[in-house]
Design a protein around this motif. Structure first.
Motif, PDB file in Angstrom:
ATOM      1  N   TYR A 408       0.857  -1.187   0.000  1.00  0.00           N
ATOM      2  CA  TYR A 408       0.000   0.000   0.000  1.00  0.00           C
ATOM      3  C   TYR A 408       0.892   1.236   0.000  1.00  0.00           C
ATOM      4  O   TYR A 408       2.065   1.185   0.441  1.00  0.00           O
ATOM      5  N   HIS A 409       0.357   2.362  -0.447  1.00  0.00           N
ATOM      6  CA  HIS A 409       1.085   3.635  -0.405  1.00  0.00           C
ATOM      7  C   HIS A 409       0.111   4.737  -0.041  1.00  0.00           C
ATOM      8  O   HIS A 409      -1.098   4.648  -0.301  1.00  0.00           O
ATOM      9  N   GLY A 410       0.647   5.797   0.592  1.00  0.00           N
ATOM     10  CA  GLY A 410      -0.198   6.901   1.023  1.00  0.00           C
ATOM     11  C   GLY A 410       0.281   7.475   2.338  1.00  0.00           C
ATOM     12  O   GLY A 410       1.492   7.607   2.577  1.00  0.00           O
ATOM     13  N   ASP A 411      -0.688   7.804   3.222  1.00  0.00           N
ATOM     14  CA  ASP A 411      -0.376   8.424   4.515  1.00  0.00           C
ATOM     15  C   ASP A 411      -0.757   7.447   5.623  1.00  0.00           C
ATOM     16  O   ASP A 411      -1.926   7.070   5.757  1.00  0.00           O
ATOM     17  N   LEU A 412       0.211   7.073   6.440  1.00  0.00           N
ATOM     18  CA  LEU A 412      -0.037   6.135   7.546  1.00  0.00           C
ATOM     19  C   LEU A 412      -0.716   6.791   8.734  1.00  0.00           C
ATOM     20  O   LEU A 412      -1.176   6.103   9.645  1.00  0.00           O
ATOM     21  N   GLY A 413      -0.762   8.103   8.771  1.00  0.00           N
ATOM     22  CA  GLY A 413      -1.446   8.801   9.851  1.00  0.00           C
ATOM     23  C   GLY A 413      -0.661   8.893  11.146  1.00  0.00           C
ATOM     24  O   GLY A 413      -1.242   9.130  12.212  1.00  0.00           O
ATOM     25  N   VAL A 414       0.662   8.789  11.052  1.00  0.00           N
ATOM     26  CA  VAL A 414       1.469   8.837  12.278  1.00  0.00           C
ATOM     27  C   VAL A 414       1.612  10.255  12.800  1.00  0.00           C
ATOM     28  O   VAL A 414       2.002  10.460  13.955  1.00  0.00           O
ATOM     29  N   ASP A 415       1.317  11.240  11.978  1.00  0.00           N
ATOM     30  CA  ASP A 415       1.452  12.638  12.413  1.00  0.00           C
ATOM     31  C   ASP A 415       0.168  13.180  13.024  1.00  0.00           C
ATOM     32  O   ASP A 415       0.106  14.348  13.394  1.00  0.00           O
ATOM     33  N   SER A 416      -0.867  12.355  13.129  1.00  0.00           N
ATOM     34  CA  SER A 416      -2.143  12.821  13.675  1.00  0.00           C
ATOM     35  C   SER A 416      -2.133  12.908  15.194  1.00  0.00           C
ATOM     36  O   SER A 416      -3.021  13.521  15.788  1.00  0.00           O
ATOM     37  N   GLY A 417      -1.149  12.290  15.817  1.00  0.00           N
ATOM     38  CA  GLY A 417      -1.092  12.295  17.277  1.00  0.00           C
ATOM     39  C   GLY A 417      -1.877  11.184  17.932  1.00  0.00           C
ATOM     40  O   GLY A 417      -1.865  11.053  19.167  1.00  0.00           O
ATOM     41  N   ILE A 418      -2.584  10.379  17.131  1.00  0.00           N
ATOM     42  CA  ILE A 418      -3.367   9.267  17.673  1.00  0.00           C
ATOM     43  C   ILE A 418      -2.494   8.019  17.691  1.00  0.00           C
ATOM     44  O   ILE A 418      -1.940   7.636  16.646  1.00  0.00           O
ATOM     45  N   PRO A 419      -2.313   7.378  18.847  1.00  0.00           N
ATOM     46  CA  PRO A 419      -1.464   6.181  18.881  1.00  0.00           C
ATOM     47  C   PRO A 419      -2.065   5.054  18.063  1.00  0.00           C
ATOM     48  O   PRO A 419      -3.281   4.907  17.963  1.00  0.00           O
ATOM     49  N   GLN A 420      -1.201   4.250  17.458  1.00  0.00           N
ATOM     50  CA  GLN A 420      -1.645   3.130  16.652  1.00  0.00           C
ATOM     51  C   GLN A 420      -0.735   1.942  16.874  1.00  0.00           C
ATOM     52  O   GLN A 420       0.427   2.079  17.257  1.00  0.00           O
ATOM     53  N   SER A 421      -1.275   0.758  16.620  1.00  0.00           N
ATOM     54  CA  SER A 421      -0.524  -0.468  16.820  1.00  0.00           C
ATOM     55  C   SER A 421       0.435  -0.695  15.657  1.00  0.00           C
ATOM     56  O   SER A 421       0.103  -0.436  14.491  1.00  0.00           O
ATOM     57  N   VAL A 422       1.626  -1.176  15.981  1.00  0.00           N
ATOM     58  CA  VAL A 422       2.610  -1.481  14.941  1.00  0.00           C
ATOM     59  C   VAL A 422       2.243  -2.756  14.200  1.00  0.00           C
ATOM     60  O   VAL A 422       2.843  -3.078  13.165  1.00  0.00           O
ATOM     61  N   TYR A 423       1.264  -3.498  14.716  1.00  0.00           N
ATOM     62  CA  TYR A 423       0.873  -4.759  14.084  1.00  0.00           C
ATOM     63  C   TYR A 423      -0.402  -4.621  13.253  1.00  0.00           C
ATOM     64  O   TYR A 423      -0.864  -5.591  12.669  1.00  0.00           O
ATOM     65  N   GLN A 424      -0.994  -3.428  13.190  1.00  0.00           N
ATOM     66  CA  GLN A 424      -2.218  -3.220  12.437  1.00  0.00           C
ATOM     67  C   GLN A 424      -2.039  -2.062  11.461  1.00  0.00           C
ATOM     68  O   GLN A 424      -1.270  -1.126  11.705  1.00  0.00           O
ATOM     69  N   LEU A 425      -2.787  -2.124  10.368  1.00  0.00           N
ATOM     70  CA  LEU A 425      -2.682  -1.117   9.319  1.00  0.00           C
ATOM     71  C   LEU A 425      -3.994  -0.361   9.189  1.00  0.00           C
ATOM     72  O   LEU A 425      -5.062  -0.957   8.989  1.00  0.00           O
ATOM     73  N   ASP A 426      -3.918   0.966   9.329  1.00  0.00           N
ATOM     74  CA  ASP A 426      -5.065   1.835   9.107  1.00  0.00           C
ATOM     75  C   ASP A 426      -5.086   2.197   7.615  1.00  0.00           C
ATOM     76  O   ASP A 426      -4.247   2.971   7.128  1.00  0.00           O
ATOM     77  N   LYS A 427      -6.047   1.670   6.881  1.00  0.00           N
ATOM     78  CA  LYS A 427      -6.084   1.815   5.425  1.00  0.00           C
ATOM     79  C   LYS A 427      -6.930   3.007   4.959  1.00  0.00           C
ATOM     80  O   LYS A 427      -7.158   3.160   3.748  1.00  0.00           O
ATOM     81  N   ARG A 428      -7.377   3.852   5.857  1.00  0.00           N
ATOM     82  CA  ARG A 428      -8.271   4.940   5.455  1.00  0.00           C
ATOM     83  C   ARG A 428      -7.595   5.926   4.496  1.00  0.00           C
ATOM     84  O   ARG A 428      -8.230   6.463   3.592  1.00  0.00           O
ATOM     85  N   ASN A 429      -6.305   6.161   4.682  1.00  0.00           N
ATOM     86  CA  ASN A 429      -5.566   7.091   3.818  1.00  0.00           C
ATOM     87  C   ASN A 429      -4.500   6.372   2.999  1.00  0.00           C
ATOM     88  O   ASN A 429      -3.520   6.983   2.578  1.00  0.00           O
ATOM     89  N   MET A 430      -4.703   5.082   2.788  1.00  0.00           N
ATOM     90  CA  MET A 430      -3.744   4.286   2.024  1.00  0.00           C
ATOM     91  C   MET A 430      -4.424   3.726   0.776  1.00  0.00           C
ATOM     92  O   MET A 430      -5.619   3.428   0.780  1.00  0.00           O
ATOM     93  N   LYS A 431      -3.660   3.578  -0.309  1.00  0.00           N
ATOM     94  CA  LYS A 431      -4.139   3.002  -1.557  1.00  0.00           C
ATOM     95  C   LYS A 431      -3.348   1.747  -1.872  1.00  0.00           C
ATOM     96  O   LYS A 431      -2.128   1.718  -1.685  1.00  0.00           O
TER      97      LYS A 431
END
Length: 571
Positions: A408-431
């Motif tokens: 996938y490519h795009g924005d992983l959302g790490v700059d949003s300030g919301i913590p996320q798991s390193v084992y899961q992928l948030d695909k909302r801003n990914m293609k």
């Protein structure tokens, strides 16, 4: 010879001439002064009444039951002290129920006001019950068994016979016999008084003291405990500091300075499995070879940590809790520049270690047109892949490793300030990358193979596989005391249930016709068939050890005698 037995009372029979009215007034706790028939207690009277109720055994049992019931919500409802994420998820899913739970303290049961109140009241109740009983028991040990009642026939276990032996000789023989049977015995007037079974009360006191020890150890452990987890790759290390943990939780009074100073390095992990039979794939051995040192300048030592065989360093224990694989990958951008090269730990999904996770490339990546983006690869690792199977492994060992990837490519959302798991992928801003058929790109890679991204966007290479082990570091103060208290409680309870406390009296007096009349009676502190049986056995031995019966037609005492209760026998 007359013989009578009955069920055993819990207390010694009162003397025949005791006035029942006086006894009743002595037993009554009601105040003597009253107004209009209503007792006047006053402040001191109410305090005494409340203290007597609190220190009674029935209240202690009730508080113990309430403590057990109060602990149930702590095991069913997520707790803030163990998993804040689950509490937040519960509040999100139950917006109506969550505020009620929060008001009742059900998200932090063990530190709530009501649970602490039950805990403290139980402490006070047990201590207030045990201390006076202990002093009373010490007084009984320092004293002697009470003398014989005037009428032994009133006791539930009784036998008598006549003999030509002198009364003194009968009493001496009775004293020697009772001492041989481990009774505490002594002569009192024309009788011998004996008592046995003091260990029953010792066991009873030990059981209740052990409960206090366990409750104290549990409270101490909850306040000062710590528990942390750390995933370590082969060749990687760990230092016992707060920032090194992947997950950490501790008691209310635990301080980071209480962490034991040590470090270790995972040299190699070894896992073997059953290869045939119905248990195929079942682990046979899990071993982690580590090198550890204590303190900042401690000498390095080698050891092996196994399942249920932790490494103990000071007050800390290091357990081996999990194992998995970490594929080593290399990611290049559109110009062939290496932007990522590392081993990525993946989490096992089943017993065959089919694993999943995400490879995330946050910085440094640019596509063929020079556009700065972020990359992500949804990864499934199959240690023993079978051609034609779905994305799953057939065996937990590395027999045919395959890495399944979805780029996938795009924005992983790490700059949003919301913590996320390193084992899961948030695909909302990914293609997703597409293949030549405009389908989502997906491929299986074996070690050394490369997946090339479309339109010159770069590539990812599966270089090999490393293993990881998860270690749990714990400090549980008071666990040794809790274990000792548990064993003491078990043995104390067994003693209080199976040891019978009983008293025996033997009276020998000369009758009007010059023949000695021997009377034996027994009394138990609780109902049991052991007292009449034991009394019959003692009577038979004593009868045989003294002179023969005055009346040859009279039968010998029978150790298995049974009879109806004596009239007026006190219960």
């Amino acid at each position: 010879m007359s013989k009578t037995t009955a069920g055993e009372p819990t207390q010694a029979a009162a003397p025949e001439d005791q006035d029942l009215g006086v006894a009743g007034s002595q037993l009554s706790t009601a105040p003597t002064e009253s107004l209009g028939g209503v007792p006047v207690l006053g402040v001191i009277g109410w305090v005494r009444w409340f203290w007597r109720q609190l220190t009674s055994m029935r209240v202690a049992l009730l508080l113990l039951l309430l403590l057990a019931l109060g602990a149930i919500p702590g095991s069913l409802i997520p707790q803030t002290g163990t998993d804040v994420t689950k509490v937040a998820e519960f509040e999100k899913n139950h917006p109506t129920l969550a505020p009620v739970y929060d008001r009742l303290g059900l998200f932090h049961v063990y530190s709530s006001v009501w649970f602490s109140a039950i805990y403290l009241l139980l402490f006070v109740s047990l201590i207030g019950c045990i201390v006076p009983r202990t002093w009373q028991f010490v007084g009984q040990l320092r004293g002697r068994p009470p003398g014989a009642p005037k009428r032994l026939t009133r006791l539930p276990a009784y036998t008598t016979w006549r003999t030509t032996a002198e009364p003194e000789r009968v009493r001496e023989a009775a004293l020697a016999l009772l001492k041989r049977r481990r009774f505490r015995a002594h002569p009192v007037g024309d009788a011998v008084a004996a008592e046995k079974g003091y260990l029953r009360e010792v066991g009873n006191l030990a059981f209740h003291i052990a409960l206090i020890v366990m409750l104290t150890a549990f409270a101490w452990g909850q306040l000062f405990k710590m528990e942390g987890n750390k995933l370590v790759l082969e060749g990687g290390g760990f230092s016992n500091t707060l920032t090194q943990y992947d997950d950490f939780k501790s008691g209310t009074l635990f301080d980071a300075d209480d962490l034991a100073p040590f470090s270790f390095t995972l040299k190699d992990f070894t896992g073997t499995y059953e290869v045939t039979g119905p248990n195929k794939g079942t682990p046979r051995t899990y071993e982690a070879a580590i090198t550890y040192s204590e303190g900042a300048y401690g000498k390095a030592r080698k050891t092996t940590v196994k399942v249920n065989h932790p490494l103990e360093i000071g007050d800390s224990k290091v357990y081996l809790t999990a194992h998995g694989y970490a594929p080593l990958v290399t990611v290049r951008d559109g110009k062939g520049k290496v932007v990522y090269h590392d081993a990525v730990p993946l989490l096992p999904l089943d017993s065959n270690v089919t694993s999943s996770g995400v490879i995330k490339v946050y910085d440094g990546y640019r596509d063929a047109k020079g556009v700065k983006e972020q990359l992500a690869f949804q990864a499934f690792f199959l240690p023993s892949y079978v051609e034609g199977n779905e994305v799953s492994s057939a065996f937990p060992a590395l027999l045919n490793p395959v890495l399944n990837l979805e780029p996938y490519h795009g924005d992983l959302g790490v700059d949003s300030g919301i913590p996320q798991s390193v084992y899961q992928l948030d695909k909302r801003n990914m293609k997703a990358f597409k293949d030549s058929k405009d389908l989502q790109l997906r491929d299986n890679l074996k070690p050394g193979e490369t997946l090339t991204l479309p339109d010159g966007a770069g590539s990812i290479t599966y270089d090999g596989t490393r293993e990881w082990a998860n270690f749990q570091v714990t400090q549980q103060p008071g666990s040794g005391w809790a274990l000792a208290g548990a064993f003491t409680a078990i043995f104390g309870l067994a003693a209080s249930l199976f040891i019978q406390r009983r008293r025996v009296w033997v009276r020998a007096v000369r009758g009007a016709d010059g023949v000695t009349v021997v009377e034996m009676a027994g009394l138990g502190r609780s109902e049991s068939a052991k007292v009449p049986e034991e009394l019959g056995d003692l009577a038979e031995i004593l009868y045989d050890s003294t002179a023969g019966a005055a009346d040859p037609a009279e039968p010998d005492p029978d150790p298995d005698f049974r009879a109806v209760p004596a009239e007026g026998a006190e219960k």
